[in-house]
Every structure is written in structure tokens, then in C-alpha cells.
Design a protein around this motif. Sequence first.
Motif, PDB file in Angstrom:
ATOM      1  N   ARG A   5       0.802  -1.230   0.000  1.00 33.72           N
ATOM      2  CA  ARG A   5       0.000   0.000   0.000  1.00 33.72           C
ATOM      3  C   ARG A   5       0.830   1.274   0.000  1.00 33.72           C
ATOM      4  NH1 ARG A   5      -3.703  -0.540   5.134  1.00 33.72           N
ATOM      5  NH2 ARG A   5      -1.595  -0.680   6.011  1.00 33.72           N
ATOM      6  N   LEU A   6       2.113   1.169   0.337  1.00 30.87           N
ATOM      7  CA  LEU A   6       2.951   2.357   0.434  1.00 30.87           C
ATOM      8  C   LEU A   6       3.212   2.923  -0.958  1.00 30.87           C
ATOM      9  CD1 LEU A   6       4.642   4.166   2.335  1.00 30.87           C
ATOM     10  CD2 LEU A   6       6.573   2.641   1.889  1.00 30.87           C
ATOM     11  N   VAL A   7       2.815   4.173  -1.168  1.00 33.15           N
ATOM     12  CA  VAL A   7       3.001   4.835  -2.451  1.00 33.15           C
ATOM     13  C   VAL A   7       4.336   5.570  -2.505  1.00 33.15           C
ATOM     14  CG1 VAL A   7       2.058   6.572  -4.027  1.00 33.15           C
ATOM     15  CG2 VAL A   7       0.517   5.079  -2.746  1.00 33.15           C
ATOM     16  N   TRP A   8       4.656   6.265  -1.421  1.00 34.95           N
ATOM     17  CA  TRP A   8       5.903   7.038  -1.380  1.00 34.95           C
ATOM     18  C   TRP A   8       6.348   7.190   0.059  1.00 34.95           C
ATOM     19  CZ3 TRP A   8       6.354  12.642  -0.140  1.00 34.95           C
ATOM     20  CH2 TRP A   8       7.660  13.105  -0.312  1.00 34.95           C
ATOM     21  N   ASN A   9       7.634   6.957   0.291  1.00 32.71           N
ATOM     22  CA  ASN A   9       8.214   7.144   1.615  1.00 32.71           C
ATOM     23  C   ASN A   9       9.582   7.798   1.448  1.00 32.71           C
ATOM     24  OD1 ASN A   9       9.618   4.988   4.182  1.00 32.71           O
ATOM     25  ND2 ASN A   9       8.825   7.047   4.364  1.00 32.71           N
ATOM     26  N   CYS A  10       9.766   8.936   2.075  1.00 38.92           N
ATOM     27  CA  CYS A  10      11.049   9.619   2.025  1.00 38.92           C
ATOM     28  C   CYS A  10      11.587   9.738   3.437  1.00 38.92           C
ATOM     29  CB  CYS A  10      10.908  10.998   1.392  1.00 38.92           C
ATOM     30  SG  CYS A  10      12.500  11.815   1.153  1.00 38.92           S
ATOM     31  N   ASP A  11      12.564   8.885   3.774  1.00 34.55           N
ATOM     32  CA  ASP A  11      13.225   9.012   5.074  1.00 34.55           C
ATOM     33  C   ASP A  11      14.620   9.595   4.932  1.00 34.55           C
ATOM     34  OD1 ASP A  11      14.681   6.951   4.010  1.00 34.55           O
ATOM     35  OD2 ASP A  11      14.227   5.507   5.587  1.00 34.55           O
ATOM     36  N   LEU A  12      14.961  10.039   3.691  1.00 34.23           N
ATOM     37  CA  LEU A  12      16.201  10.763   3.408  1.00 34.23           C
ATOM     38  C   LEU A  12      17.449   9.918   3.610  1.00 34.23           C
ATOM     39  CD1 LEU A  12      15.053  14.057   5.139  1.00 34.23           C
ATOM     40  CD2 LEU A  12      15.150  13.659   2.679  1.00 34.23           C
ATOM     41  N   GLU A  13      17.279   8.602   3.730  1.00 34.20           N
ATOM     42  CA  GLU A  13      18.431   7.711   3.848  1.00 34.20           C
ATOM     43  C   GLU A  13      18.796   7.084   2.512  1.00 34.20           C
ATOM     44  OE1 GLU A  13      20.339   7.209   6.518  1.00 34.20           O
ATOM     45  OE2 GLU A  13      19.145   8.662   7.613  1.00 34.20           O
ATOM     46  N   GLY A  14      18.027   7.376   1.460  1.00 33.93           N
ATOM     47  CA  GLY A  14      18.268   6.772   0.161  1.00 33.93           C
ATOM     48  C   GLY A  14      19.518   7.299  -0.516  1.00 33.93           C
ATOM     49  N   ALA A  15      19.930   6.587  -1.573  1.00 34.48           N
ATOM     50  CA  ALA A  15      21.161   6.923  -2.286  1.00 34.48           C
ATOM     51  C   ALA A  15      21.096   8.307  -2.917  1.00 34.48           C
ATOM     52  CB  ALA A  15      21.425   5.871  -3.366  1.00 34.48           C
ATOM     53  N   ALA A  16      19.884   8.793  -3.220  1.00 32.79           N
ATOM     54  CA  ALA A  16      19.762  10.111  -3.856  1.00 32.79           C
ATOM     55  C   ALA A  16      20.305  11.218  -2.981  1.00 32.79           C
ATOM     56  CB  ALA A  16      18.294  10.387  -4.194  1.00 32.79           C
ATOM     57  N   PHE A  17      20.321  11.001  -1.657  1.00 27.61           N
ATOM     58  CA  PHE A  17      20.778  12.035  -0.750  1.00 27.61           C
ATOM     59  C   PHE A  17      22.178  11.772  -0.222  1.00 27.61           C
ATOM     60  CE2 PHE A  17      16.163  12.149  -0.552  1.00 27.61           C
ATOM     61  CZ  PHE A  17      15.923  13.481  -0.800  1.00 27.61           C
ATOM     62  N   ALA A  18      22.800  10.681  -0.615  1.00 27.48           N
ATOM     63  CA  ALA A  18      24.147  10.378  -0.146  1.00 27.48           C
ATOM     64  C   ALA A  18      25.115  11.438  -0.665  1.00 27.48           C
ATOM     65  CB  ALA A  18      24.571   8.996  -0.618  1.00 27.48           C
ATOM     66  N   GLY A  19      25.795  12.076   0.243  1.00 26.63           N
ATOM     67  CA  GLY A  19      26.773  13.075  -0.149  1.00 26.63           C
ATOM     68  C   GLY A  19      26.171  14.412  -0.545  1.00 26.63           C
ATOM     69  N   GLN A  20      24.850  14.521  -0.497  1.00 24.17           N
ATOM     70  CA  GLN A  20      24.206  15.768  -0.867  1.00 24.17           C
ATOM     71  C   GLN A  20      23.994  16.637   0.371  1.00 24.17           C
ATOM     72  OE1 GLN A  20      23.456  16.742  -3.878  1.00 24.17           O
ATOM     73  NE2 GLN A  20      23.537  14.884  -5.112  1.00 24.17           N
ATOM     74  N   SER A  21      24.041  17.936   0.187  1.00 24.88           N
ATOM     75  CA  SER A  21      23.732  18.834   1.291  1.00 24.88           C
ATOM     76  C   SER A  21      22.453  19.613   1.027  1.00 24.88           C
ATOM     77  CB  SER A  21      24.882  19.822   1.521  1.00 24.88           C
ATOM     78  OG  SER A  21      25.077  20.610   0.375  1.00 24.88           O
ATOM     79  N   ARG A  22      21.968  19.593  -0.225  1.00 23.05           N
ATOM     80  CA  ARG A  22      20.762  20.349  -0.534  1.00 23.05           C
ATOM     81  C   ARG A  22      19.555  19.414  -0.590  1.00 23.05           C
ATOM     82  NH1 ARG A  22      19.944  20.314  -6.418  1.00 23.05           N
ATOM     83  NH2 ARG A  22      21.445  18.884  -7.320  1.00 23.05           N
ATOM     84  N   LEU A  23      18.373  19.982  -0.483  1.00 27.12           N
ATOM     85  CA  LEU A  23      17.142  19.213  -0.609  1.00 27.12           C
ATOM     86  C   LEU A  23      16.429  19.528  -1.912  1.00 27.12           C
ATOM     87  CD1 LEU A  23      15.010  17.298   0.641  1.00 27.12           C
ATOM     88  CD2 LEU A  23      13.987  19.297   1.720  1.00 27.12           C
ATOM     89  N   ILE A  24      16.247  20.799  -2.215  1.00 32.23           N
ATOM     90  CA  ILE A  24      15.545  21.199  -3.428  1.00 32.23           C
ATOM     91  C   ILE A  24      16.293  20.666  -4.652  1.00 32.23           C
ATOM     92  CG2 ILE A  24      14.754  23.157  -4.803  1.00 32.23           C
ATOM     93  CD1 ILE A  24      13.285  22.824  -2.154  1.00 32.23           C
ATOM     94  N   GLY A  25      15.558  20.041  -5.548  1.00 35.52           N
ATOM     95  CA  GLY A  25      16.147  19.541  -6.777  1.00 35.52           C
ATOM     96  C   GLY A  25      16.630  18.118  -6.706  1.00 35.52           C
ATOM     97  N   VAL A  26      16.545  17.471  -5.547  1.00 35.29           N
ATOM     98  CA  VAL A  26      17.009  16.098  -5.397  1.00 35.29           C
ATOM     99  C   VAL A  26      15.806  15.165  -5.276  1.00 35.29           C
ATOM    100  CG1 VAL A  26      18.315  14.498  -3.948  1.00 35.29           C
ATOM    101  CG2 VAL A  26      19.153  16.824  -4.304  1.00 35.29           C
TER     102      VAL A  26
END
Length: 245
Positions: free
Chosen positions: A25-46
Motif C-alpha cells: 500500500r505504500l506509495v511514497w516514503n522519504c526518510d532521506l536515507e536513500g542513495a539520492a541524498f548520499a553526499g548531498q547537502s541540498r534538498l531542493i532539486g534532489v
Amino acid sequence: MKGGGATDPGRFRIITFNAPADRGRLVWNCDLEGAAFAGQSRLIGVAGWYENSNYANLVWDKSWKVVRHAGNRVAMGNLNQTNFSDLVPKHAVQIRPGVFSVEIASRQESLAANMPAFRVQDRHDRTLAIIYTWQDRRDLVGIEQSDQDGSRQNFGKTQHWIGNLAPIGPWFGMKLIIDTTDKRVNGYVRRAEGDSVMLNASPLPYYDHNAQGNHIFLGLASRKLKDATGNTLAMDNIRMTQLSC
């Protein structure tokens, strides 16, 4: 997940990684531990996070960063660096017709200068629901209503029995369960890792009765009220779940 803009809803895409307890049932979950945020410091645009274009020229979106806090990556915003007005950042998610929930964990360092909140809109910026905690109050939660429905509904500890719901420091949670067929909304809150408690005894109508559709836009974070010492807000574990179709 990558979300397209409101002008091109066909660009929406959904990737879901459900745990057994989610039962698909889970459509979207963002706990910010995913690879997309590894090494990133910004949020907007990621990973589909985007700015509010109405305020992009004022550069206030740049206040949001992804940082490590107590061993976890979280979204952290210095509200003194933001503008007074709308909620940001935003994210776009496509759900199916029926009942879905959206929830977020928040943590604040000041009670006097911000109102942790989130808003659910359709692709034409018409609002389904807004929920928020009040400044200078550790217990008071509001669900905004239109003037035709009697303005906002407020819920304190006499309704939800959580006297220290949103103090400085600990995490707390807010959730909305939304029925897109009947256009009705229920609000919930929880303290730290506690169970969610329903706020309204009966479902409330959409904020905008004309809101419709299943391309959902989330506006998150806080309305800035003024500059203040420690005026920061953290967000984590944002979840959208399809409850029925």
C-alpha cells in the motif's frame, strides 16, 4: 521518485519499495536515507523535491539542507533564512482514487516563531487539507477550513489527550487521511513513536470544495512568523499510503 510539474502531470512516476508490513500500500516514503541524498547537502532539486516557483526568485528555498542528526539524515531548515508566507519544499505524488494517508515527522527548536505544517493540494493548487501546530503551544493543532465551513478547527489536549505533543526537541507526527471520493478529511497526531490519535470526531470537508483529482502536491515545513533564536525545523519519514481504491 521523480515528480513532474503541475503543467505536465504525465511526467509523474512512482517507484515503491514496500516492506511486508506495508502490504503493497505504500506509495511514497522519504526518510532521506536513500542513495539520492548520499553526499548531498541540498534538498531542493534532489529526488523530486522542488521549490515553490512563486518564491524561487527570493532564494528562500536554499535554506533547506539534508544533514545527519543523531545518526539519521533529516531535512533541516533555518526558518530565519526563509520568507514569510507559503510552505516549501514541495513534492508531487500520484495516488489512486479512494482513501490515502499522508504523514510527516517534525522536530522544532523554537515554539515562538514557526508553525510546523503540511498542505495537500491538487495539480491546480486547490487545497484538499492543511494541518499544523500552533506557535507558543505544545498541544494545539489546527485543521484549516474555508470560511463557508466555519474557518479552522482547533484541537488541544482536551481532545487528543497529549499535553506535550510538540515541545522543543522531541519528534512528533501529524497525519491526514483523505477520501478523494467523498472529499472528506480526518486529522491525526502522535508524540515521538507513540500511536496516532484522531482529532476530529467526524470527517471534515475539503478546504476547497472544488479540489479534485489524484495528482497530489505536498507543501511541507512551516509558516515563518518571525526571526528567532534556534528557529530551525527538521523533517523526516514522510509517507503516503493508499488505504483503499
